[in-house]
Design a protein around this motif. Structure first.
Motif, mmCIF file in Angstrom:
data_model
loop_
_atom_site.group_PDB
_atom_site.id
_atom_site.type_symbol
_atom_site.label_atom_id
_atom_site.label_comp_id
_atom_site.label_asym_id
_atom_site.label_seq_id
_atom_site.Cartn_x
_atom_site.Cartn_y
_atom_site.Cartn_z
ATOM 1 N N SER A 8 0.838 -1.215 0.000
ATOM 2 C CA SER A 8 0.000 0.000 0.000
ATOM 3 C C SER A 8 0.868 1.260 0.000
ATOM 4 O O SER A 8 0.559 2.239 0.675
ATOM 5 C CB SER A 8 -0.926 -0.004 1.220
ATOM 6 O OG SER A 8 -1.637 -1.209 1.318
ATOM 7 N N ILE A 28 -4.332 0.549 -3.361
ATOM 8 C CA ILE A 28 -5.154 -0.134 -2.360
ATOM 9 C C ILE A 28 -6.465 -0.601 -2.990
ATOM 10 O O ILE A 28 -7.160 0.170 -3.657
ATOM 11 C CB ILE A 28 -5.455 0.789 -1.170
ATOM 12 C CG1 ILE A 28 -4.158 1.217 -0.476
ATOM 13 C CG2 ILE A 28 -6.388 0.098 -0.174
ATOM 14 C CD1 ILE A 28 -4.357 2.242 0.619
ATOM 15 N N GLY A 43 -6.558 -4.518 1.232
ATOM 16 C CA GLY A 43 -7.042 -3.812 2.421
ATOM 17 C C GLY A 43 -7.402 -4.785 3.522
ATOM 18 O O GLY A 43 -6.984 -4.653 4.674
#
Length: 362
Positions: A167, A173, A178
């Protein structure tokens, strides 16, 4: 005043005495029960440095006195990050550690994970799934039969290097990386994969994360909150960030040797690994006909509280938690034959730990 048979006051006194005796018996039975309700380890699996892929190869490594520490070669540009001068900011003064091999290897199909989701999955979560599967297998437990069971998952994990790697820009992302790098999901993913409906808890207490996870797992088993527990921890070193922090603290050994409790101690050595145990109460394990690999009779946790620094230990607090663990186990100090220490290999931590052990066990 003398109480005579048939006297109302005598009856009241007798009744009160009987109630008091019953209360004492109840407390004694409760204390005996808490000591008797030990926890059994019925399965285990692990991945550790030095080519360790299971408990048997781990035992051979220990028995033969082999060193699993080596120089890093493939995670980052080692030479670019290295400077033997510990005063140089942003650099590592050590190149040593206990590293696993092939941490990028993973078969997502086994766990019903798509290739796209697998790419965003922290290797720590990947290895946890694999080692949990192996631990259940070695315990003789069918993952399919556990679905819907009140099995709890307790995982210790305190680093998220992969989140920093995957990230680095907000645009990179997505939903997969995530979720795949959230620490809390590490325990939940195990419960989801195997269909377990007990609590799924993630513990980050730094060095003691795995032990804290097992402590809570034992408590929940003893209170009947869960019927079985999967407990363990994982750590992978995928970026130099945390190692730089520890170098700035001068906590790491420059030469890759951890000389705990020795006059030449100059710090510890970072390492990777994953270990998972399957836990049941001892009576339940015996009832189920499980192979009992070890028995946990008691445990305790605490914090050092106020000391002379955030990272400085507190000897009195260490003594107290040792005594609490012995009391919880119903075991005397003279019955303990082996102690596995924290062993920071520092001039501050080592003497405090030794003195605390001496005060309790000496």
């Amino acid at each position: 005043m003398t109480l005579l048979p048939g006297d109302p006051d005598s009856k009241i006194a007798l009744r009160d005495a009987l109630l008091h005796i019953r209360k004492l018996r109840s407390e004694l039975d409760k204390a005996r029960s808490s000591h008797a309700e030990s926890v059994a380890v019925v399965g285990m699996a692990c991945r550790f440095p030095g080519g360790v892929t299971d408990p048997e190869s781990y035992w051979r490594l220990l028995r033969d006195g082999k060193c699993a520490v080596g120089k890093l070669t493939d995670r980052w540009d080692v030479d670019a990050w290295f400077d033997q001068d510990p005063g140089v900011a942003g650099k590592l003064y050590t190149q040593h550690g206990g590293y696993l091999s092939d941490v990028d290897a993973f078969d997502p199909d086994v766990f019903g994970i798509s290739p796209r989701e697998a790419k965003g999955l922290d290797p720590q979560q990947r290895i946890l799934l694999e080692v949990t599967w192996e631990a259940l297998e070695r315990a003789g437990l069918s993952a399919r039969k556990l679905r819907g069971s009140n099995t709890g998952v307790y995982i210790g994990l305190s680093t998220d290097d992969y989140a920093n790697l995957s990230s680095q820009t907000y645009e990179s992302i997505d939903a997969w990386n995530g979720l795949g790098t959230m620490r809390s999901v590490a325990a939940g993913r195990i419960s989801y994969t195997f269909g377990l409906e007990g609590p799924a808890l993630l513990f980050d207490t730094s060095c003691s994360s795995s032990l804290t996870a097992i402590h809570q797992a034992c408590r929940d088993l003893q209170t009947g909150d869960v019927s079985m527990a999967i407990a363990g921890g994982v750590n992978l070193i995928l970026t130099p960030r945390m190692t730089i922090t520890l170098c700035r603290l001068r906590a790491l050994s420059p030469d890759g040797l951890c000389r705990t409790f020795d006059a030449g101690a100059n710090g510890y050595v970072r390492g990777e690994g994953c270990g998972v145990v399957i836990l049941k109460t001892l009576p339940q394990a015996r009832k189920d006909g499980d192979s009992v690999l070890a028995v946990i009779r008691g445990s305790a946790i605490s914090h050092d509280g106020r000391s002379n620094g955030l990272t400085a230990p507190n000897g009195q607090a260490q003594e107290r938690v040792l005594r609490q663990a012995l009391e919880a186990a119903g075991v005397g100090p003279d019955q303990v034959q082996y102690v596995e220490t924290h062993g920071t290999a520092t001039s501050l931590g080592d003497p405090i730990e030794v003195h605390a052990l001496g005060a309790v066990y000496g």
